[in-house]
Design an enzyme around this catalytic site. Structure first.
Site, PDB file in Angstrom:
ATOM      1  CE1 TYR A 152      -4.234   0.912  -0.343  1.00 21.07           C
ATOM      2  CE2 TYR A 152      -4.511  -1.137   0.865  1.00 21.07           C
ATOM      3  CZ  TYR A 152      -5.030  -0.134   0.061  1.00 21.07           C
ATOM      4  OH  TYR A 152      -6.336  -0.186  -0.330  1.00 21.07           O
ATOM      5  CD  GLU A 167      -4.816   5.020   0.392  1.00 23.27           C
ATOM      6  OE1 GLU A 167      -5.875   5.513  -0.010  1.00 23.27           O
ATOM      7  OE2 GLU A 167      -4.685   4.480   1.490  1.00 23.27           O
ATOM      8  CG  ASP A 211      -8.333  11.405 -23.152  1.00 21.54           C
ATOM      9  OD1 ASP A 211      -7.308  10.698 -23.254  1.00 21.54           O
ATOM     10  OD2 ASP A 211      -9.457  10.944 -22.866  1.00 21.54           O
ATOM     11  CB  THR A 270      -4.529   4.701 -22.042  1.00 19.60           C
ATOM     12  OG1 THR A 270      -4.178   4.811 -23.425  1.00 19.60           O
ATOM     13  CG2 THR A 270      -6.004   5.024 -21.854  1.00 19.60           C
ATOM     14  CE  LYS A 290      -7.285   3.166 -25.115  1.00 15.90           C
ATOM     15  NZ  LYS A 290      -8.346   4.182 -25.121  1.00 15.90           N
ATOM     16  NE  ARG A 304      -5.777  -3.727 -20.394  1.00 17.97           N
ATOM     17  CZ  ARG A 304      -6.314  -3.150 -21.465  1.00 17.97           C
ATOM     18  NH1 ARG A 304      -7.176  -2.170 -21.335  1.00 17.97           N
ATOM     19  NH2 ARG A 304      -5.996  -3.555 -22.670  1.00 17.97           N
TER      20      ARG A 304
END
Ligand SMILES: *Cc1c(COP(=O)(O)O)cnc(C)c1O
Length: 488
Positions: free
Chosen positions: A79, A81, A256, A285, A288, A294
Site C-alpha cells: 500500500y 497512498e 486526452d 492511457t 494503446k 494497462r
C-alpha cells in the site's frame, strides 16, 4: 524493423538452451498451474489467440516481455497512498524508487514539467484531471472568498455553496459521433453527470474538426474546460488553435491523448499537433499506441501539479506499484530511437491501409488518415457497422464497429468500422502487408449481404470467410508474435 521481442524473426536458440523470456513465462505458468490450472491455461491460450489473430483494433497493442514481467511480483503487495516521499503508509522506499523512475522517464519522454503515473486507467486519469481543474478553478477561489485555508474549515452553508458550484460547471468536448470519448462529458459516464456538456464536431464536407464552429460555441457557451482528444478521429488536431480558443474564453485546456500518445512520444505529432506545448493538462492511457501496461497517466503545467498530486485519495485507490514499474519500463523503451521509427511506421502503415482501401472503392471518413486509425464508412455496402464487424470477425479479421459523423444507425449498430495499425506494426507488418489486408477487408465487405429484417444479421458465403481466414493466417505466419517466447 521494430523491437525484436515482439515481431520479426523467430529467435530460435541455436544451442538448444531455453532463452530468458521462455524460461520466465514457463516457470510463472507452472507456479500458477499448481493452484488453478484453468487460469494457467487461459493465460497460455491468450498468447496463442493473439498470435493467430489479425488484430486491427486501434486501441490495442503488444507490450514487451519486460513490461509484462515487471507486473508479476510483490510490488503488488504494497500500500502506498500519497505521493513520492509523502506516503500514508510506512515502508514505501521501493515504491518511491519505482514511481520516481517512472516519473523521470515520463517527463523526459514528453518533455513535460510534471507527470503523475498513478492512474489505474484512462478513465481514472481523466477523473484526476477534471478534479484537479475543479479544485483549481472552483474550490480555491471559494476558499479565498470564505477566507478559509481548507475545506474542512468551511461551515455547512459554505460547503453547500461550494458543492453547488462544482455542479454548475461547463465542458466543451468532441461529440461521440465525430470520434470523442464517453469520458468527455457524456451522460453514461460520470463526467457527464459532473459537467454541463456541449460538443463540437466535424465539418460535413471535409470530415475534419470545424474550428470556426468550435470557436463560436466556446464564445457562446463559455466552458470552464475545453477537452481535445479522441478515440475515433483519423486526423491530426491543431492543439495550438484549441489553446487560443481556450484562452479567449478563459477555459482550462485539457488534452486526452489516450489513443495517440505513442505518436506524440515517437515525435510524429510535433508543434501545433502535439498537446504538450499547448495544453494546461494532458491525460493518457499507457496501453494503446504507447505500448505499455494497462494504465493511465496525467501531465500538467506547474500551476496544476499540486492538485493532480491529490488524485489519490481524491478519486484513486492505492497506487498499483507493480503497474507503475511496468510503466517505467514502457516509458524507458519509448525513449529509445527505435520507438520513433515504430511510431512513424504506424502512420505509414495506416496511410498504406487507407490507400489500399480507397483504391478498391472503399469509402473512408474524412477521405484518409494522418494518424494510427482509419474509419471505414460501410454504408455504401448496405451494411451496418455491427454486420460488418461480425462478418470480418467470422473471416479472422478483428476490428470494431464505430459511429461515424451524423451516423444514421446510431451508437449501437453504427455505420463505421474502426481499424488501427499500432498492434500489427509492433508485429513487424509493413506497407506491402497493409495492401493485402485492404484486399481482405474489401473482399469481406463486398461479399456480405445484409439481412433486410435485422441490423445485426447478414449473409456471408462461408467459402469466402474461409478463404480470407486462411489468407490472414498465412500473412501472420511470416510475422511471429513474441518470437522470443516459447511456452513449449
Ligand atoms: C481508451 C480511452 C480512454 C479510457 O481508457 P481506459 O484505460 O479504458 O479507462 C479514455 N479516453 C480516451 C480518449 C480513450 O481513447
Amino acid at each position: 524493423m521494430t523491437v525484436s521481442d515482439r515481431g520479426g524473426k523467430q529467435n530460435a536458440t541455436p544451442d538448444g538452451t531455453l532463452n530468458a523470456e521462455s524460461h520466465a513465462f514457463r516457470s510463472a505458468l507452472e507456479v500458477v498451474r499448481s493452484v488453478e490450472p484453468r487460469i494457467a491455461d487461459a493465460i497460455a491460450k491468450e498468447l496463442n489467440d493473439q498470435r493467430e489473430s489479425l488484430k486491427l483494433i486501434a486501441s490495442e497493442n503488444y507490450a514487451s516481455p519486460a513490461v509484462l514481467l515487471a507486473m508479476g511480483n510483490w510490488l503488488s503487495d504494497k500500500y502506498a497512498e500519497g505521493t513520492i516521499g509523502r506516503r500514508f503508509y510506512a515502508g514505501c522506499q521501493n515504491v518511491d524508487t519505482v514511481e520516481s523512475v517512472a516519473v523521470e522517464h515520463a517527463k523526459a519522454l514528453f518533455d513535460a514539467p510534471y507527470a503523475y503515473v498513478q492512474p489505474h486507467s484512462g478513465i481514472d486519469a481523466n477523473l484526476v484531471a477534471y478534479w484537479a481543474i475543479l479544485a483549481d478553478r472552483v474550490e480555491v477561489p471559494h476558499l479565498k472568498k470564505f477566507e478559509k485555508r481548507q475545506i474542512n474549515e468551511l461551515t455547512d452553508a459554505e460547503w453547500a455553496e461550494l458543492r453547488q458550484a462544482f455542479g454548475n460547471q461547463r465542458m466543451l468536448g468532441m461529440s461521440l459521433d465525430a470520434g470523442g470519448h464517453l469520458t468527455h462529458g457524456f451522460r453514461p459516464n460520470i463526467s457527464g453527470k459532473m459537467f454541463d456538456q456541449r460538443s463540437y464536431g466535424v465539418d460535413r464536407s471535409t470530415g475534419q474538426i470545424d474550428y470556426a464552429a468550435l470557436r463560436e460555441t466556446a464564445r457562446e457557451f463559455k466552458p470552464l474546460v475545453i477537452v481535445g482528444g479522441y478515440s475515433a478521429y483519423p486526423r491530426k488536431v491543431n492543439f495550438a488553435t484549441l489553446r487560443e480558443i481556450a484562452d479567449e474564453v478563459g477555459a482550462t485546456f485539457m488534452v486526452d491523448m489516450a489513443h495517440f500518445a505513442g505518436l506524440v512520444a515517437g515525435k510524429v505529432f510535433t508543434g501545433d499537433h502535439s498537446p504538450f506545448p499547448h495544453a494546461h493538462i494532458v491525460t493518457t492511457t499507457t496501453h494503446k499506441s504507447l505500448r505499455g501496461p494497462r494504465g493511465g497517466a496525467v501531465f500538467a503545467q506547474p500551476e496544476l501539479s499540486g492538485q493532480v498530486d491529490r488524485g489519490c485519495p481524491m478519486v484513486l485507490g492505492g497506487p498499483l506499484a507493480h503497474v507503475m514499474a511496468a510503466k517505467a519500463i514502457a516509458f524507458a523503451e519509448a525513449r529509445q530511437p527505435s520507438f520513433q521509427t515504430y511510431a512513424q511506421q504506424i502512420v505509414t502503415n495506416s496511410q498504406a491501409l487507407a490507400e489500399g482501401l480507397t483504391k478498391r472503392g472503399v469509402q473512408l471518413v474524412s477521405g484518409g488518415t494522418d494518424n494510427h486509425l482509419v474509419l471505414i464508412d460501410v454504408h455504401p455496402f448496405g451494411l451496418t457497422g455491427r454486420q460488418a464487424e461480425q462478418a470480418l470477425l467470422d473471416s479472422g479479421v478483428v476490428t470494431n464497429r464505430n459511429a461515424i459523423p451524423q451516423d444514421p444507425n446510431g451508437a449501437w449498430y453504427t455505420s463505421g468500422i474502426r481499424i488501427g495499425t499500432p498492434a500489427l506494426t509492433s508485429r513487424g507488418l509493413g506497407v506491402a502487408e497493409m495492401d493485402q489486408i485492404a484486399e481482405l477487408i474489401h473482399t469481406v465487405l463486398a461479399g456480405t449481404t445484409p439481412d433486410a429484417t435485422s441490423k445485426a444479421k447478414f449473409h456471408l458465403d462461408p467459402a469466402v470467410a474461409d478463404r480470407v481466414h486462411k489468407q490472414a493466417h498465412e500473412l501472420l505466419a511470416g510475422f511471429p508474435l513474441y518470437p522470443t517466447v516459447d511456452l513449449g
